[in-house]
Structures are given as structure tokens and as C-alpha cells.
Design a protein around this motif. Structure first.
Motif, PDB file in Angstrom:
ATOM      1  N   TRP A 289      46.012  92.296  59.645  1.00  0.00           N
ATOM      2  CA  TRP A 289      45.267  91.139  60.172  1.00  0.00           C
ATOM      3  C   TRP A 289      43.902  91.546  60.558  1.00  0.00           C
ATOM      4  O   TRP A 289      42.915  91.027  60.625  1.00  0.00           O
ATOM      5  N   VAL A 290      43.952  92.572  61.732  1.00  0.00           N
ATOM      6  CA  VAL A 290      42.863  92.930  62.420  1.00  0.00           C
ATOM      7  C   VAL A 290      41.723  93.585  61.155  1.00  0.00           C
ATOM      8  O   VAL A 290      40.637  93.515  61.558  1.00  0.00           O
ATOM      9  N   LEU A 291      42.394  94.449  60.576  1.00  0.00           N
ATOM     10  CA  LEU A 291      41.454  95.089  59.521  1.00  0.00           C
ATOM     11  C   LEU A 291      40.888  94.317  58.683  1.00  0.00           C
ATOM     12  O   LEU A 291      39.559  94.624  58.480  1.00  0.00           O
ATOM     13  N   ARG A 292      41.547  93.280  58.334  1.00  0.00           N
ATOM     14  CA  ARG A 292      40.701  92.390  57.198  1.00  0.00           C
ATOM     15  C   ARG A 292      39.985  91.283  57.893  1.00  0.00           C
ATOM     16  O   ARG A 292      39.056  90.733  57.393  1.00  0.00           O
ATOM     17  N   GLY A 293      39.912  91.322  59.550  1.00  0.00           N
ATOM     18  CA  GLY A 293      39.114  90.566  60.167  1.00  0.00           C
ATOM     19  C   GLY A 293      39.253  89.131  60.234  1.00  0.00           C
ATOM     20  O   GLY A 293      38.618  88.351  60.554  1.00  0.00           O
ATOM     21  N   ASP A 294      40.886  88.878  60.032  1.00  0.00           N
ATOM     22  CA  ASP A 294      41.504  87.542  60.244  1.00  0.00           C
ATOM     23  C   ASP A 294      42.043  87.369  61.619  1.00  0.00           C
ATOM     24  O   ASP A 294      42.470  86.182  61.679  1.00  0.00           O
ATOM     25  N   ALA A 295      41.875  88.258  62.549  1.00  0.00           N
ATOM     26  CA  ALA A 295      42.269  88.239  63.650  1.00  0.00           C
ATOM     27  C   ALA A 295      41.426  89.249  64.657  1.00  0.00           C
ATOM     28  O   ALA A 295      40.976  90.226  64.336  1.00  0.00           O
ATOM     29  N   PRO A 296      41.350  88.859  65.985  1.00  0.00           N
ATOM     30  CA  PRO A 296      40.565  89.713  66.820  1.00  0.00           C
ATOM     31  C   PRO A 296      41.593  90.966  67.365  1.00  0.00           C
ATOM     32  O   PRO A 296      42.920  90.849  67.178  1.00  0.00           O
ATOM     33  N   GLU A 297      41.018  92.147  67.900  1.00  0.00           N
ATOM     34  CA  GLU A 297      41.716  93.229  68.270  1.00  0.00           C
ATOM     35  C   GLU A 297      42.742  93.021  69.375  1.00  0.00           C
ATOM     36  O   GLU A 297      43.829  93.702  69.324  1.00  0.00           O
ATOM     37  N   ARG A 298      42.537  91.787  70.044  1.00  0.00           N
ATOM     38  CA  ARG A 298      43.495  91.260  70.952  1.00  0.00           C
ATOM     39  C   ARG A 298      44.783  91.219  70.671  1.00  0.00           C
ATOM     40  O   ARG A 298      45.867  91.262  71.039  1.00  0.00           O
ATOM     41  N   LEU A 299      45.031  90.740  68.941  1.00  0.00           N
ATOM     42  CA  LEU A 299      46.400  90.830  68.097  1.00  0.00           C
ATOM     43  C   LEU A 299      47.228  92.104  68.684  1.00  0.00           C
ATOM     44  O   LEU A 299      48.565  91.934  68.766  1.00  0.00           O
ATOM     45  N   LEU A 300      46.368  93.048  68.588  1.00  0.00           N
ATOM     46  CA  LEU A 300      47.227  94.670  68.682  1.00  0.00           C
ATOM     47  C   LEU A 300      47.845  94.599  70.092  1.00  0.00           C
ATOM     48  O   LEU A 300      48.662  95.489  70.320  1.00  0.00           O
ATOM     49  N   HIS A 301      47.054  94.102  71.056  1.00  0.00           N
ATOM     50  CA  HIS A 301      47.791  94.187  72.414  1.00  0.00           C
ATOM     51  C   HIS A 301      48.880  93.406  72.397  1.00  0.00           C
ATOM     52  O   HIS A 301      49.819  93.802  73.403  1.00  0.00           O
ATOM     53  N   SER A 302      49.300  92.409  71.578  1.00  0.00           N
ATOM     54  CA  SER A 302      50.354  91.917  71.881  1.00  0.00           C
ATOM     55  C   SER A 302      51.765  92.569  71.116  1.00  0.00           C
ATOM     56  O   SER A 302      52.644  92.574  71.374  1.00  0.00           O
ATOM     57  N   TYR A 303      51.105  93.675  70.002  1.00  0.00           N
ATOM     58  CA  TYR A 303      52.144  94.638  69.571  1.00  0.00           C
ATOM     59  C   TYR A 303      52.422  95.271  71.106  1.00  0.00           C
ATOM     60  O   TYR A 303      53.714  95.513  71.152  1.00  0.00           O
ATOM     61  N   SER A 304      51.746  95.822  71.728  1.00  0.00           N
ATOM     62  CA  SER A 304      52.068  96.850  72.782  1.00  0.00           C
ATOM     63  C   SER A 304      52.849  95.990  73.782  1.00  0.00           C
ATOM     64  O   SER A 304      54.173  96.575  74.140  1.00  0.00           O
ATOM     65  N   SER A 305      52.716  94.729  74.186  1.00  0.00           N
ATOM     66  CA  SER A 305      53.502  93.877  75.108  1.00  0.00           C
ATOM     67  C   SER A 305      54.769  93.617  74.564  1.00  0.00           C
ATOM     68  O   SER A 305      55.936  93.702  75.322  1.00  0.00           O
ATOM     69  N   GLU A 306      54.870  93.256  73.390  1.00  0.00           N
ATOM     70  CA  GLU A 306      56.055  92.700  72.672  1.00  0.00           C
ATOM     71  C   GLU A 306      57.105  93.975  72.705  1.00  0.00           C
ATOM     72  O   GLU A 306      58.097  93.864  72.822  1.00  0.00           O
ATOM     73  N   GLY A 508      48.631  74.619  61.749  1.00  0.00           N
ATOM     74  CA  GLY A 508      47.474  75.170  61.962  1.00  0.00           C
ATOM     75  C   GLY A 508      47.223  75.802  63.196  1.00  0.00           C
ATOM     76  O   GLY A 508      47.061  76.949  63.542  1.00  0.00           O
ATOM     77  N   VAL A 509      47.370  75.029  64.043  1.00  0.00           N
ATOM     78  CA  VAL A 509      47.312  75.569  65.701  1.00  0.00           C
ATOM     79  C   VAL A 509      48.207  76.571  65.956  1.00  0.00           C
ATOM     80  O   VAL A 509      47.849  77.535  66.430  1.00  0.00           O
ATOM     81  N   GLY A 510      49.634  76.361  65.487  1.00  0.00           N
ATOM     82  CA  GLY A 510      50.472  77.394  65.648  1.00  0.00           C
ATOM     83  C   GLY A 510      50.066  78.766  65.031  1.00  0.00           C
ATOM     84  O   GLY A 510      50.457  79.858  65.734  1.00  0.00           O
ATOM     85  N   LEU A 511      49.550  78.660  63.964  1.00  0.00           N
ATOM     86  CA  LEU A 511      49.177  79.919  63.211  1.00  0.00           C
ATOM     87  C   LEU A 511      48.054  80.471  64.040  1.00  0.00           C
ATOM     88  O   LEU A 511      48.281  81.576  63.994  1.00  0.00           O
ATOM     89  N   CYS A 512      47.080  79.647  64.386  1.00  0.00           N
ATOM     90  CA  CYS A 512      46.147  80.265  64.922  1.00  0.00           C
ATOM     91  C   CYS A 512      46.298  81.096  66.238  1.00  0.00           C
ATOM     92  O   CYS A 512      46.000  82.109  66.450  1.00  0.00           O
ATOM     93  N   ARG A 513      47.162  80.459  66.988  1.00  0.00           N
ATOM     94  CA  ARG A 513      47.721  81.081  68.183  1.00  0.00           C
ATOM     95  C   ARG A 513      48.589  82.191  68.065  1.00  0.00           C
ATOM     96  O   ARG A 513      48.428  83.217  68.566  1.00  0.00           O
ATOM     97  N   ALA A 514      49.379  82.256  66.969  1.00  0.00           N
ATOM     98  CA  ALA A 514      49.944  83.382  66.611  1.00  0.00           C
ATOM     99  C   ALA A 514      49.195  84.716  66.262  1.00  0.00           C
ATOM    100  O   ALA A 514      49.612  85.784  66.089  1.00  0.00           O
ATOM    101  N   CYS A 515      48.047  84.125  65.628  1.00  0.00           N
ATOM    102  CA  CYS A 515      46.884  85.373  65.469  1.00  0.00           C
ATOM    103  C   CYS A 515      46.078  85.775  66.446  1.00  0.00           C
ATOM    104  O   CYS A 515      44.753  86.396  66.511  1.00  0.00           O
ATOM    105  N   THR A 516      46.035  84.808  67.672  1.00  0.00           N
ATOM    106  CA  THR A 516      45.262  84.913  68.885  1.00  0.00           C
ATOM    107  C   THR A 516      43.638  84.613  68.521  1.00  0.00           C
ATOM    108  O   THR A 516      42.755  85.078  69.032  1.00  0.00           O
ATOM    109  N   VAL A 517      43.831  83.732  67.472  1.00  0.00           N
ATOM    110  CA  VAL A 517      42.410  83.138  67.153  1.00  0.00           C
ATOM    111  C   VAL A 517      42.030  82.076  68.155  1.00  0.00           C
ATOM    112  O   VAL A 517      40.928  81.823  68.394  1.00  0.00           O
ATOM    113  N   ILE A 518      42.985  81.488  68.790  1.00  0.00           N
ATOM    114  CA  ILE A 518      42.767  80.624  69.990  1.00  0.00           C
ATOM    115  C   ILE A 518      43.624  80.911  70.995  1.00  0.00           C
ATOM    116  O   ILE A 518      44.206  81.802  70.936  1.00  0.00           O
TER     117      ILE A 518
END
Ligand code: FAD
Length: 518
Positions: A289-306, A508-518
Motif C-alpha cells: 500500500w505504501v509503495l503504491r502510494g495508497d497509504a502514508p509511511e505511517r501505516l508501516l509503523h502499525s506493523y511495528s506496534s502490532e 469507506g471510513v473504516g477502510l481509510c482508518r485501516a490505511c491510516t489515511v485519516i
């Protein structure tokens, strides 16, 4: 590009127990079948004090499941199957005999130095996923320390070839006459290979105990004790010490750590390789998602915390098992002796003997989850996978035939709409309202799966909307589902939101939250 310093897959003998969740992950990439056809599935185990049975381990299993709770397969086969699978993927270039020897972090990526027998070369990447094992050179090159504790107790691991008709299960003997004061574990592997692990005492010397004649002597005593009188051959020995260690963060600039490079967990409860596969599944979609520009790099920080929270949970569970399996203080030894002596007569102490086998982790506090709010007039969820938990499997029938729910997940997000019972006009209306969710994802990866009680008609399904019959009628119970209940799952199959009734906007909102877009 995958850099691998070895020139071939699968050296040595390490993991053998693959958890159900790991097979579901392997199935997601289309490779589980080989693991299952070669592996040995199992559900049970027995623990003995001396020669007396004191506990029976029964892992939950039902016909809603595609895989056994555990499958035994040698790690060298797992590595070989995965390497062969990589070789068939056009997008993967696997470079054998390429050793990472230098890392230079840059603001937007990483410069790498790689050694081969033909010489050294430089290359670069946007993101480096360091899955280079317990001694991780990447971790060393970036001078990142592991935090946690190591245990003093040691086990000798022996693989032997022995023909035996004993079924596949986990057996553990505490203080057996064959090895007084020690613990012995035994597991069947494919091809008549048996793993025998025995605890070494404090005074035992590693080098002496590893001598083949000494291992043969101890193994023979144990085989005599359990009544195995066939010929056998010693194939492999190693000595194992338990560690509960992890990096403080799994993301350092553009370097991500996974598997043993990120965390070491005790083998009791079989979680090392299993949690490495969960890391891979968690980070894979986020990187995409980050490489395709569909989510900000912040999404990868959730990898670390999860995944770090998952590791800390494993450490808590496995430390209890490790202290029981390798007690090192007087208090721990007394506790174990008390539990073992009470276990044959008192059920309440038996859970303390349980090996706490690997179970899938729920990312309960994840920022990717939409908190559950009971809507006015609608019942709150009492069971089913809560946000953060993986979806449960179910037997289903689609218009193309029978199968399992998890096989129907694609590479994107999935919306599960439950419309139990017979297909009615109200169902069709509900489906129509949610059909538009598939347009929320311009790439067309979002799937809408509709679980109904009726056999699906082909005309109601399309590429991204599929009607599935809940064959055993258990979905309402497993998912605590009512007509109109909606679950939203991430590409790794973990639930990120659920509603009793959802609008396209909610999804739509749930999806954006899961991609850290909002
Ligand atoms: C005796 C024993 C029994 C176990 N049993 C179980 C079990 O039943 N279930 C379970 O879940 N886990 C088990 N484990 C743990 C499991 O084996 C590990 O957790 C697992 O192998 C970790 O996988 P990994 O890919 O992170 O690391 P590894 O398997 O160590 O792979 C790291 C890879 O990186 C490569 N590499 C290293 N340095 C470089 C470099 N500089 N450049 C390029 N490549 C490099 C290595 O060659 C290797 O291929 C067991 C472990 C042991 C020791």
C-alpha cells in the motif's frame, strides 16, 4: 529482490510444528497444499509424570476448519517449498549466494553492499525487509540491541529415524525413569523421523552431552522405557537455549525487521517460525500500500506496534512455559514438583502443564481498528472475531463449488455481509445498498462476500461480489451475525471494523482508518 547468503534452502533441523494460522497464511499465497500433503496434522497431546498420564492436551478443531490446529513438517521442507514457490513468481528475483555486508540508510531508501563469490557489488532499495535470522547482520550493522531475557535451561534436540505406528501427537514426560529429573518431549515428523528433545541438567556439559554415543545412550533408554524396540538411526543433534528478546521497534528508517531478526521467542509453544509468518503477512500488504502510494509511511509503523505487541504477548505466554520446562530457581523447581504431584488427582493444576501452543494474535488496541459502537436499537456484539482478530474459517459453497471462506479473500480488503436464512427481497435490497462498496477501491481489489443460508445463484455474483452459502449454517454463531451484519477485513484477513448495519460511508471510513489515511 531477495538476497540470501546460502546457496540452497533448508540446512539443519529446526522448526517442525506449523500452526493452523500459518497454513492459512501460506494458503493465501497459494502454497499450503504442498505443506499439507507432506505434513502430519494433529490435535492432541499427552503429558506424563514418570510413567503416569497427568494431562491430555486437546486443541480445538471442527469441520469449519480447513487445516488441523498443528501440522508437523520439517523446516527444511518448508524452506524448500517456499523457495520453489518464489522461483515461479515473475515479480521475485531470488539471489542465492548473495550476502548483505553493508547498509547505508538514506532519507528515501537504503544503499546495500553485497558480497558474492564473484565479488562485491552495491545496490539500493526503497525499503529493506531484514529477515536475516537470530544473529541478524542487518541488526548488527545498524547497531540495534535486542531487549529482554535469556533462560539458563538447555535442551538437547535429537532427530532420529524410527519406524513406529504411534500416532502424531505431542508427548511430554516429566521426570521419566529414562532420564530422571529431566523433561523429554517427542514429536513425529514425516518420513519416520522423530524429534526427541530432552532437558539437560545444570551440571551437564554441552560438548560431552552432544557426543553421538552419549545421545544414543540417552535416546535408547527413553525408547526402551516407552516400549519402542525397533532399529533406529541418529540423524541430527543440537543444543537449544530459550530466549525472550526483541527489538524496541521493528521499523528503523527504511529498514523493517521481521522474524528472528526482530524477535526471539522460546520454542515451547512453537511460536518462532509461526510468528515470523504472521510478521510477513502483516508487513506485506502494508508495504504494498505504501509503495503504491495508497497509504502514508505511517501505516508501516502499525506493523511495528502490532507485531511487537504480539511478540510481547508470546514472551508472557512462553516465559510461563519455559519456567515450567526449564525451572532454574529453587522456587520454580518446587512449583513444578508441586504441580506434577497434584496433576493426576486435581484438574485445576493441569492448565499449568499445558504447553500454551501458538494461537493467532488479536491486534486489539491497533490504531487501524474502528472502535465498536453500539448503534441505537441494535444489539452489541457478544462474540465473533472482534476488531484486530483474524477472520474465522467456514465451509462455504459458491456458484463455482464448495470450499472455505478464507480461500475467497483476495489481495485487498474484504467486506463480509451476512444475510442468513432464505434469500428474500429484503436481502437483495441490502446487498444492492452495499454493492457500491466495491467502487470505494479504484484498483478493484475490494471484495464483497455475502454469506447466505441459500445456495447462491450465479447471476448474483460478479468478479468482486460473491454470494456464498454458509453450508453448515454456523456463521450466525461463529460471527455473532444477524441479517445485515457487516465485517470489514484487512488484506491480511484481520478484522478492522464490524457493524450490525453499515452504510457505504461507514465502510469507506473504516477502510481509510485501516490505511491510516485519516
Ligand atoms: C530446535 C528448534 C526448534 C524449533 N521449533 C519450532 C517450531 O516447531 N515452530 C516454530 O514456529 N518455530 C520453531 N523454531 C524457531 C524457528 O526455527 C525460527 O523462528 C525460524 O527459523 C525463524 O525464521 P527466520 O526466517 O526469521 O530466520 P532464519 O530461518 O534463521 O532465516 C534467516 C535467513 O537469512 C539468511 N541470512 C543471514 N544473514 C544473511 C546476510 N548477511 N545476507 C543474506 N542472507 C542472510 C540465512 O542464510 C537464512 O536463510 C525452532 C527453532 C529451533 C532452533
Amino acid at each position: 529482490m531477495v538476497l540470501e547468503k546460502s546457496t540452497r534452502a533448508g540446512e539443519g533441523s529446526r522448526a517442525i510444528c506449523l500452526a493452523r494460522r500459518s497454513l492459512e497464511i501460506l494458503d493465501w499465497i497459494g502454497v499450503a497444499e504442498r505443506f499439507v500433503s507432506k505434513g502430519l496434522g494433529w490435535t492432541r497431546g499427552h503429558a506424563f509424570h514418570g510413567a503416569h498420564p497427568i494431562h491430555e492436551l486437546c486443541m480445538p478443531h471442527s469441520d469449519a476448519e480447513k487445516f488441523f490446529p498443528m501440522t508437523n513438517l520439517q523446516q527444511y521442507y518448508m524452506e524448500e517449498f517456499l523457495a520453489q514457490h518464489c522461483a515461479r513468481q515473475e515479480a521475485i528475483e531470488l539471489r542465492w549466494g548473495n550476502e548483505l555486508v553493508g547498509i547505508q540508510p538514506e532519507p528515501d531508501g537504503v544503499q546495500l553492499r553485497v558480497a558474492t563469490t564473484a565479488g562485491m557489488y552495491q545496490t539500493s532499495c526503497s525499503w529493506l525487509l531484514a529477515a536475516d535470522g537470530a544473529r541478524s547482520p542487518a541488526r548488527r550493522l545498524l547497531q540495534l540491541p535486542l531487549c529482554g531475557s535469556s533462560f539458563a535451561g538447555r535442551y538437547l534436540i535429537a532427530d532420529i529415524r524410527l519406524r513406529s505406528s504411534y500416532p502424531t501427537e505431542r508427548r511430554a514426560w516429566f521426570d521419566p525413569p529414562s532420564n530422571p529429573g529431566s523433561t523429554v518431549l517427542m514429536h513425529r515428523q514425516p518420513e519416520d523421523i522423530w524429534r526427541i528433545d530432552y532437558q539437560l541438567q545444570e551440571h551437564d556439559d554441552d560438548r560431552r552431552e552432544s557426543e553421538p554415543h552419549r545421545v544414543r545412550e540417552r535416546v535408547q533408554r527413553h525408547l526402551d522405557f516407552i516400549g519402542e524396540h525397533g532399529e533406529w538411526e541418529l540423524l541430527w543433534t543440537s543444543i537449544y537455549r530459550a530466549h525472550s528478546l526483541a527489538l524496541e521497534s521493528y521499523v528503523h528508517g527504511h529498514v523493517l525487521f521481521a522474524g528472528d531478526a526482530a524477535h526471539l521467542v522460546p520454542i515451547f509453544g512453537v511460536r518462532g517460525l509461526n510468528s515470523g509468518l504472521a510478521d510477513a503477512q502483516n508487513v506485506a500488504w502494508k508495504l504494498a500500500w505504501v509503495l503504491r502510494g495508497d497509504a502514508p509511511e505511517r501505516l508501516l509503523h502499525s506493523y511495528s506496534s502490532e507485531r511487537r505487541n504480539a511478540t510481547l504477548d508470546i514472551h508472557r505466554q512462553a516465559e510461563k512455559s519455559t519456567r515450567f520446562m526449564t525451572p532454574s530457581s529453587l522456587g520454580e523447581r518446587l512449583m513444578r514438583a508441586a504441580v506434577l504431584s497434584l496433576a493426576s488427582r486435581h484438574e485445576f493444576v493441569r492448565p499449568l502443564i499445558d504447553p500454551r501452543q501458538s494461537v493467532p494474535y488479536t491486534y486489539a488496541g491497533s490504531e487501524l481498528n474502528t472502535p465498536e459502537e453500539a448503534a441505537a436499537g441494535l444489539e452489541a456484539f457478544r462474540s465473533g472475531p472482534a476488531p484486530g482478530a483474524p477472520l474465522h474459517n467456514l465451509r462455504i459453497r459458491g456458484h463455482s463449488g464448495p470450499g472455505y471462506l478464507l480461500e475467497r479473500l483476495g489481495t485487498g480488503f474484504t467486506v463480509l455481509l451476512f444475510l442468513p436464512g432464505k434469500w428474500t427481497g429484503a436481502h437483495a435490497e441490502c446487498l444492492e445498498q452495499l454493492r457500491a462498496v466495491t467502487r470505494l477501491d479504484s484498483r478493484g481489489e475490494l471484495r464483497l462476500l455475502v454469506l447466505t443460508g441459500a445456495p447462491p445463484a450465479e447471476r448474483d455474483s460478479s468478479e468482486y461480489v460473491e454470494l456464498l452459502q454458509d453450508v453448515a449454517g454456523v456463521a450466525p454463531q461463529i460471527y455473532d451475525a444477524r441479517p445485515g451484519t457487516v465485517y470489514l477485513a484487512r488484506p491480511d484477513g484481520h478484522v478492522c471494523a464490524r457493524w450490525r448495519a453499515a452504510t457505504v460511508r461507514d465502510v469507506g471510513v473504516g477502510l481509510c482508518r485501516a490505511c491510516t489515511v485519516i
